[in-house]
Scaffold this motif. Structure first.
Motif, short mmCIF file in Angstrom:
data_model
loop_
_atom_site.label_atom_id
_atom_site.label_comp_id
_atom_site.label_asym_id
_atom_site.label_seq_id
_atom_site.Cartn_x
_atom_site.Cartn_y
_atom_site.Cartn_z
N PRO A 91 -4.99 -0.51 -3.56
CA PRO A 91 -3.90 -0.59 -4.09
C PRO A 91 -3.34 1.01 -4.32
CG PRO A 91 -5.87 -0.29 -6.01
CD PRO A 91 -6.40 -0.97 -3.82
N PRO A 92 -1.78 0.77 -4.54
CA PRO A 92 -1.45 1.94 -3.94
C PRO A 92 -1.80 2.60 -5.41
CG PRO A 92 0.07 0.57 -5.12
CD PRO A 92 -0.89 -0.31 -4.33
N ARG A 93 -1.52 4.78 -5.08
CA ARG A 93 -1.73 5.04 -6.88
C ARG A 93 -0.71 5.88 -6.34
NH1 ARG A 93 -7.43 5.61 -7.49
NH2 ARG A 93 -8.15 4.47 -6.76
N GLU A 94 -0.14 6.86 -7.42
CA GLU A 94 0.79 8.00 -7.54
C GLU A 94 -0.07 9.53 -7.02
OE1 GLU A 94 2.59 8.36 -11.16
OE2 GLU A 94 2.11 6.28 -11.91
N TRP A 95 -1.09 9.04 -7.27
CA TRP A 95 -1.97 10.27 -6.29
C TRP A 95 -2.90 10.05 -5.36
CZ3 TRP A 95 -1.16 9.55 -12.42
CH2 TRP A 95 0.09 10.80 -12.17
N ASP A 96 -2.75 10.54 -4.56
CA ASP A 96 -4.23 10.69 -3.62
C ASP A 96 -5.51 11.20 -4.61
OD1 ASP A 96 -6.55 10.83 -1.58
OD2 ASP A 96 -4.71 10.95 -0.17
N PRO A 97 -6.26 9.71 -4.58
CA PRO A 97 -8.27 10.27 -5.34
C PRO A 97 -8.86 11.67 -4.67
CG PRO A 97 -7.61 7.92 -4.46
CD PRO A 97 -7.25 8.92 -3.76
N ASP A 98 -7.97 11.39 -3.17
CA ASP A 98 -9.22 12.81 -2.14
C ASP A 98 -8.62 13.70 -2.97
OD1 ASP A 98 -11.02 10.85 -1.93
OD2 ASP A 98 -10.28 10.13 -0.25
N THR A 99 -7.33 14.15 -2.32
CA THR A 99 -6.58 15.41 -2.28
C THR A 99 -6.00 15.82 -3.39
OG1 THR A 99 -4.55 14.72 -0.95
CG2 THR A 99 -6.11 14.63 -0.41
N ALA A 100 -5.70 14.34 -4.66
CA ALA A 100 -4.80 15.03 -5.11
C ALA A 100 -3.37 15.25 -5.00
CB ALA A 100 -5.46 16.41 -6.03
N ALA A 101 -2.59 14.95 -3.52
CA ALA A 101 -1.25 15.07 -3.75
C ALA A 101 -0.22 14.41 -4.06
CB ALA A 101 -1.56 15.23 -1.44
N ASP A 102 0.70 14.48 -4.73
CA ASP A 102 1.67 13.46 -5.43
C ASP A 102 2.55 12.53 -3.85
OD1 ASP A 102 1.67 13.50 -7.57
OD2 ASP A 102 3.05 16.04 -7.33
N GLY A 120 0.61 -1.21 -0.18
CA GLY A 120 0.07 0.25 0.45
C GLY A 120 1.01 1.22 0.07
N ILE A 121 0.00 2.17 -0.15
CA ILE A 121 1.02 3.30 -0.35
C ILE A 121 0.84 4.54 1.17
CG2 ILE A 121 -0.40 4.57 -1.83
CD1 ILE A 121 2.77 5.33 -3.31
N ARG A 122 1.37 4.96 1.87
CA ARG A 122 1.14 5.93 2.69
C ARG A 122 0.17 7.91 2.18
NH1 ARG A 122 1.88 4.32 8.13
NH2 ARG A 122 3.73 2.91 8.06
N SER A 123 -0.41 7.69 2.37
CA SER A 123 -1.23 8.99 1.87
C SER A 123 -1.16 9.90 3.32
CB SER A 123 -2.12 9.44 0.35
OG SER A 123 -2.64 10.26 0.84
N GLY A 124 -0.84 10.98 4.13
CA GLY A 124 -0.67 11.70 4.89
C GLY A 124 -1.02 10.45 5.93
N GLU A 125 -2.65 10.38 7.02
CA GLU A 125 -2.19 9.26 8.32
C GLU A 125 -3.29 8.47 7.58
OE1 GLU A 125 -2.17 9.89 11.71
OE2 GLU A 125 -1.47 11.63 10.43
N ARG A 126 -3.21 7.81 6.14
CA ARG A 126 -4.05 7.26 5.65
C ARG A 126 -2.67 5.85 4.38
NH1 ARG A 126 -8.90 7.89 1.59
NH2 ARG A 126 -7.32 8.52 0.95
N VAL A 127 -3.34 5.05 4.28
CA VAL A 127 -2.51 3.87 3.57
C VAL A 127 -3.76 3.14 2.26
CG1 VAL A 127 -1.50 1.78 3.39
CG2 VAL A 127 -0.56 3.15 5.09
N LEU A 128 -3.13 3.52 1.37
CA LEU A 128 -3.94 3.62 -0.05
C LEU A 128 -3.53 1.94 -0.88
CD1 LEU A 128 -3.85 6.81 -1.86
CD2 LEU A 128 -5.44 6.29 0.40
N ALA A 163 -4.16 -1.49 5.70
CA ALA A 163 -4.81 -0.73 4.57
C ALA A 163 -6.20 0.22 4.74
CB ALA A 163 -4.70 -1.01 3.37
N ASP A 164 -6.57 1.00 4.46
CA ASP A 164 -7.78 1.90 5.12
C ASP A 164 -9.15 2.47 3.81
OD1 ASP A 164 -7.25 3.38 7.30
OD2 ASP A 164 -5.11 3.80 5.95
N THR A 165 -7.91 1.39 1.97
CA THR A 165 -8.93 1.70 1.63
C THR A 165 -8.87 -0.21 0.82
OG1 THR A 165 -7.47 1.90 -0.06
CG2 THR A 165 -7.99 3.94 0.60
N ALA A 166 -10.03 -0.69 -0.26
CA ALA A 166 -10.42 -1.50 0.15
C ALA A 166 -9.48 -2.06 -1.23
CB ALA A 166 -11.66 -1.90 -0.43
N LEU A 167 -9.37 -2.75 -1.53
CA LEU A 167 -8.59 -3.80 -2.94
C LEU A 167 -10.58 -4.61 -3.42
CD1 LEU A 167 -6.16 -4.92 -4.23
CD2 LEU A 167 -6.44 -6.60 -3.59
N LEU A 168 -10.36 -4.46 -5.50
CA LEU A 168 -11.20 -5.48 -5.49
C LEU A 168 -10.89 -6.66 -6.29
CD1 LEU A 168 -14.03 -5.54 -7.03
CD2 LEU A 168 -13.23 -4.58 -9.25
#
Ligand SMILES: [Zn+2]
Length: 322
Positions: free
Chosen positions: A47-58, A37-45, A102-107
């Motif tokens: 599957p990981p992304r290159e951008w946070d889908p909520d905040t658009a942070a790199d 997973g990938i850390r984005s602030g307090e969350r772990v996404l 993780a804090d988000t779900a994988l399909l």
């Protein structure tokens, strides 16, 4: 409109995609039977992304962390009739699975015998394939419990950077009586037209109606069409060598307006017509191939060959697109 049979068609879009640093690392880890997973602030996404889908942070590949391998089903839907494109060949569930950490779900798929065996909040673990290539299907499916299954062997020797993607859609279309009559005419080396009794436009290919007058057309409106026509438009294709492409050299597809008809035959092959000579206004004739007749098949259209007649110079030809 009488329908007596239907045809199934599949359009495939096979292509390769580059994965980038984050998905590449995720896919490489799958070959090692690990989830990232990938850390984005307090969350772990995950599957990981290159951008946070909520905040658009790199997000940076430096912030990848291991999650799972077990997780919790957050929601699911039952697939009772899997197609060839589904991950399992028997009924299964697609589920959103939140892997531990993780804090988000994988399909992914969950392999259980029936919907009764599945519930939200249920604990699941991956069943790994024995051979893993760096694809989400390296996990064959998730199964109930805490303990991963399957797997074995080593991970990828090199980081996974590319992925084969094979998108496909299959659909079924009815074959109308008019279309069957047009096919039968083609099998005899003829073109069948349908002439609208109101506007006298002549349509090809067994079209069942005149779109101008909204009149149904049938056998009583059939007319025999010419074997000659004029190129109204064309495309030269430089073949990209995607899976399934058999052409290696540039080739032409032409639109032909048959003499006496009002609609074009689109995307037709040409015969003995060099790519550099193909042009709007060129006069062409049908070339039929009867090699299948001996084995009980019909005549097939090979394509269109230049007749040598003077070009048609009508400037409106190029506007004939349908
Ligand atoms: Zn009409």
């Amino acid at each position: 409109m009488t329908t007596t049979r239907s045809v199934e068609a599949t359009i495939r879009f096979p292509y390769k995609r580059s994965l980038g640093p984050v998905m590449g690392a995720f896919m490489t880890a799958l070959t090692e039977q690990r989830f990232l997973g990938i850390r984005s602030g307090e969350r772990v996404l995950c599957p990981p992304r290159e951008w946070d889908p909520d905040t658009a942070a790199d997000l940076s590949a430096d912030d990848l962390v291991e999650v799972g391998p077990a997780g919790t089903v957050e929601s699911w839907t039952w697939v009772s009739s899997p197609s060839a494109a589904h991950p399992l060949d028997h009924p299964f569930a697609f589920a959103l699975i939140r892997l531990d950490g993780a804090d988000t779900a994988l399909l992914h798929a969950v392999d259980v015998a029936s919907p009764d065996a599945l519930s939200t909040g249920m604990r699941v673990a991956p069943r790994w394939k024995a051979e893993r290539v760096g694809h989400i299907t390296d996990v064959e499916a998730f199964v109930p419990g805490e303990v991963p299954q399957g797997g074995g062997g080593a991970g990828a020797e090199e980081p996974v950077t590319m992925m084969d993607y094979d998108a496909a859609i299959t659909y079924t279309t009815p074959v109308t009586r008019n279309e069957m009559r047009a096919e039968a005419a083609n099998a005899e080396g003829r073109f069948l037209g349908l002439e609208c009794p109101a506007c006298a436009r002549v349509y090809l290919g067994g079209r069942g109606f005149c779109p101008i007058d909204a009149l149904e057309l049938g056998p009583e409106h059939e007319v025999e069409l010419s074997q000659r026509g004029t190129i109204t438009n064309y495309t030269i294709i430089e073949p990209v060598q995607y899976p399934g492409q058999t052409e290696t050299e540039p080739f032409a597809r032409v639109h032909v307006l048959l003499d006496g008809s009002d609609v074009i035959l689109g995307y037709q092959p040409v015969v003995e017509f060099p790519v550099g000579d193909v042009r709007i206004g060129a006069r062409v004739a049908a070339v039929w191939n009867d090699t299948k007749v001996a084995s009980g098949g019909g005549i097939e259209l090979d394509g269109w060959i230049p007749t040598g007649e003077p070009d048609d110079t009508d400037p409106n030809l190029v506007n004939r697109i349908c």
